[in-house]
Design an enzyme around this catalytic site. Structure first.
Site, short mmCIF file in Angstrom:
data_model
loop_
_atom_site.label_atom_id
_atom_site.label_comp_id
_atom_site.label_asym_id
_atom_site.label_seq_id
_atom_site.Cartn_x
_atom_site.Cartn_y
_atom_site.Cartn_z
N GLY A 166 -28.95 23.67 -50.88
CA GLY A 166 -28.42 22.38 -51.31
C GLY A 166 -29.05 21.82 -52.58
O GLY A 166 -28.61 20.79 -53.09
N HIS A 209 -22.68 24.46 -39.65
CA HIS A 209 -23.59 25.39 -40.32
C HIS A 209 -24.14 26.35 -39.27
O HIS A 209 -24.91 25.95 -38.39
CB HIS A 209 -24.71 24.59 -40.99
CG HIS A 209 -25.69 25.42 -41.76
ND1 HIS A 209 -25.98 25.18 -43.08
CD2 HIS A 209 -26.43 26.48 -41.41
CE1 HIS A 209 -26.86 26.06 -43.50
NE2 HIS A 209 -27.16 26.86 -42.50
N GLU A 276 -26.47 32.77 -43.81
CA GLU A 276 -25.87 31.47 -43.50
C GLU A 276 -24.35 31.54 -43.65
O GLU A 276 -23.84 32.13 -44.61
CB GLU A 276 -26.39 30.40 -44.46
CG GLU A 276 -27.87 30.12 -44.36
CD GLU A 276 -28.29 28.90 -45.17
OE1 GLU A 276 -29.41 28.42 -44.94
OE2 GLU A 276 -27.52 28.44 -46.04
N ARG A 293 -36.33 35.54 -46.00
CA ARG A 293 -37.65 35.15 -45.48
C ARG A 293 -37.54 34.85 -44.00
O ARG A 293 -36.45 34.79 -43.45
CB ARG A 293 -38.10 33.88 -46.20
CG ARG A 293 -37.13 32.73 -45.94
CD ARG A 293 -37.61 31.37 -46.35
NE ARG A 293 -36.72 30.33 -45.87
CZ ARG A 293 -35.63 29.88 -46.50
NH1 ARG A 293 -35.30 30.38 -47.67
NH2 ARG A 293 -34.89 28.93 -45.96
#
Ligand code: MV4
Length: 504
Positions: A166, A209, A276, A293
């Site tokens: 974002g 999400h 995502e 990560r």
């Protein structure tokens, strides 16, 4: 193996815990303000790496490599944030003969470009949000930008090619706003990432999400896990995560997980990573980006699968085969919810509230996991992210997990600084949250409509007055802040409060 943790706070503590369990000695690093931090105390050794500002300490690649060499460490875990997704750092570790506990520099770089990652997804047959194929660099003309915007349609999102999470992102409702949005996104991206390139995506209106944790070994195996849902965000900061998602059926889970595994396999991905997705109201899902990560919210996956992701990261880096049963990784056992506890005042617009922690009693008990990075007497610095703990509740089903989270939030005590705990006590009681009626727009909307105090809702009035009075008495009797626990039990303030409330 001897492992240096190139990070601080709760994630450094988390990695140290895994190393202890595996019999691996640890080296912590710390900046000036972290001299007395919990991760420094918990590690076997600690090395000072510089002044408090991160650019002079936790972001110094040279200092990390020197610290590893000086202590004889032969492996480095980057945690999340700081150098975790820095391909130059991963390469510097390799060049110095250190095992980087993470993906290859190539994979980090490949996914670091958000347009490059979109290309990988498209090539793997995974849907992406309709958008621009090539990055719009500095040379793109206003005409080109407007033409591209018109082709994609409004509303659209302007996103930084080097961004993620974002940052440098702008929403544009109609063509007249596009050029100004591109300018601000570019300047934000330039100062944050040193890269002003942007791309456009059509804006999905009410997506959830959803993300897929995965592991890849050095023998070509990629195993995706049951999804996490992270739709409860405030200004693009995740605040609550859970697994599984109420919006995902077993059939959809299989499809999203296999899409995620295809993207990872396409780049020969190794170690832990997360893909995502946005899940639209009609059940279609779209690749958004990949995080190369271990993520903040990894504990909810651990709680519903009984796997230890940090153990796996280390074993994979050592060359071991991923012997995990894929069906087991994809099948949730019960339900887990995580609240990210920040040193912020929810009653003052979530303003940072750093300072001395005069007392802390994390929640515990059945089904509760506390991953905190601070202890009594520690001063939460102004220099870094203000998250001080992650509270995770697990139970056999979602309503029971919410009930357990409520109980844990009532137990959790932090004295001296403001935290977001009162906000979570409020959120866990919201009918829309309880019913799972939310998407990524939920939190910012309900917060905009509210101006009441969160803390006022937390505890009965008499109890709060008594606690305040007792705390006052306790602080006066304590010889010096931070040392109070040496001579008094940790709950001395409560005993004092009770005495005060009873009038003597
Ligand atoms: C979007 C989106 C809708 N449409 N992209 C935010 C964080 C970053 N990982 C991606 N994010 C989003 N990207 C398109 N094309 C919605 C989000 C989003 C979001 C947007 C507004 C308010 C809260 C949000 C929370 C999560 C994701």
């Amino acid at each position: 193996m001897k492992l240096l943790i190139a990070n601080r706070g709760e994630i450094a503590v988390r990695v140290i815990r895994a190393c202890r369990e595996l019999g691996i000695p640890t080296v912590a690093v710390y900046s000036d303000c972290d001299r007395a931090a919990r991760h420094v105390r918990d590690a076997d050794q600690a090395v000072h790496v510089g002044p408090s500002p991160a650019v002079e300490s936790y972001l110094r690649i040279d200092r990390m490599i020197e610290a590893a060499k000086a202590t004889g460490a032969d492996a480095v875990h980057p945690g999340y944030g700081f150098l975790a997704e820095n391909a130059v750092f991963a390469q510097a570790c390799a060049d110095a003969g250190l095992t980087f506990i993470g993906p290859t520099p190539k994979a980090i770089e490949r996914m670091g470009s958000k347009t490059g990652a979109r290309e990988v997804a498209i090539a793997a047959g995974v849907p992406v949000v309709p958008g621009t194929d090539a990055p719009l660099g500095q040379h793109a003309t206003d005409d080109e930008i407007l033409r591209e915007g018109g082709r994609i349609g409004y509303p659209l999102m302007v996103k930084a090619v080097a961004g993620g999470g974002g940052k440098g992102m702008r929403e544009v409702r109609s063509a007249p706003d596009l050029l100004a949005a591109v300018r601000t996104a570019r300047s934000e991206a330039g100062s944050s990432f040193g890269n002003t390139a942007v791309y456009f995506e059509r804006r999905l209106l009410h997506p959830r999400h959803i993300e897929i944790q995965l592991l890849g070994d050095h023998h070509g195996t990629v195993v995706p896990f049951v999804e996490r849902e992270c739709s409860i965000q405030r200004r693009h900061q995740k605040v609550v995560e859970e697994s599984p998602s109420l919006a995902v059926t077993p059939a959809l889970r299989e499809r999203i997980a296999s899409a995620a595994a295809r993207v990872a396999s396409a780049v020969g991905y190794t170690n832990a990573g997360t893909i995502e997705f946005l899940l639209d109201q009609d059940g279609s899902f779209y690749f958004l980006e990949m995080n190369t990560r271990l993520q903040v919210e990894h504990p909810v996956t651990e709680m519903v699968t009984s796997e230890d992701l940090v153990h796996w990261q280390i074993r994979i880096a050592r060359g071991e085969k991923l012997t995990l049963d894929p069906a087991h990784a994809l099948t949730p056992r019960g339900h887990a919810i995580e609240c990210r506890i920040y040193a912020e005042d929810p009653d003052l617009g979530f303003m940072p509230s750093p300072g001395l922690v005069r007392g802390i009693r994390p929640a515990s008990g059945p089904g509760v996991r506390d991953d905190s990075g601070v202890t009594e007497g520690f001063t939460v610095p102004v220099f870094y992210d203000s998250m001080i703990a992650k509270l995770v509740a697990w139970a056999g089903n979602r309503p029971a997990a919410i009930a357990r989270m409520n109980r844990a939030l009532a137990e959790y005590e932090v004295l001296g600084i403001k935290t977001t705990i009162p906000f979570f006590r409020w959120l866990m009681g919201q009918q829309d949250f309880i019913d799972g009626r939310f998407d990524t727009t939920y939190l910012d909307h309900v917060l905009a409509d509210r101006d009441e105090s969160f803390s006022a809702l937390s505890e009965p009035e008499e109890q709060r007055i008594a606690i305040a009075a007792g705390l006052d008495a306790w602080l006066k009797s304590a010889s010096s802040p931070g040392q109070a626990s040496g001579s008094q039990p940790a709950n001395a303030w409560k005993t004092a409060a009770r005495r005060e409330a009873l009038g003597g």
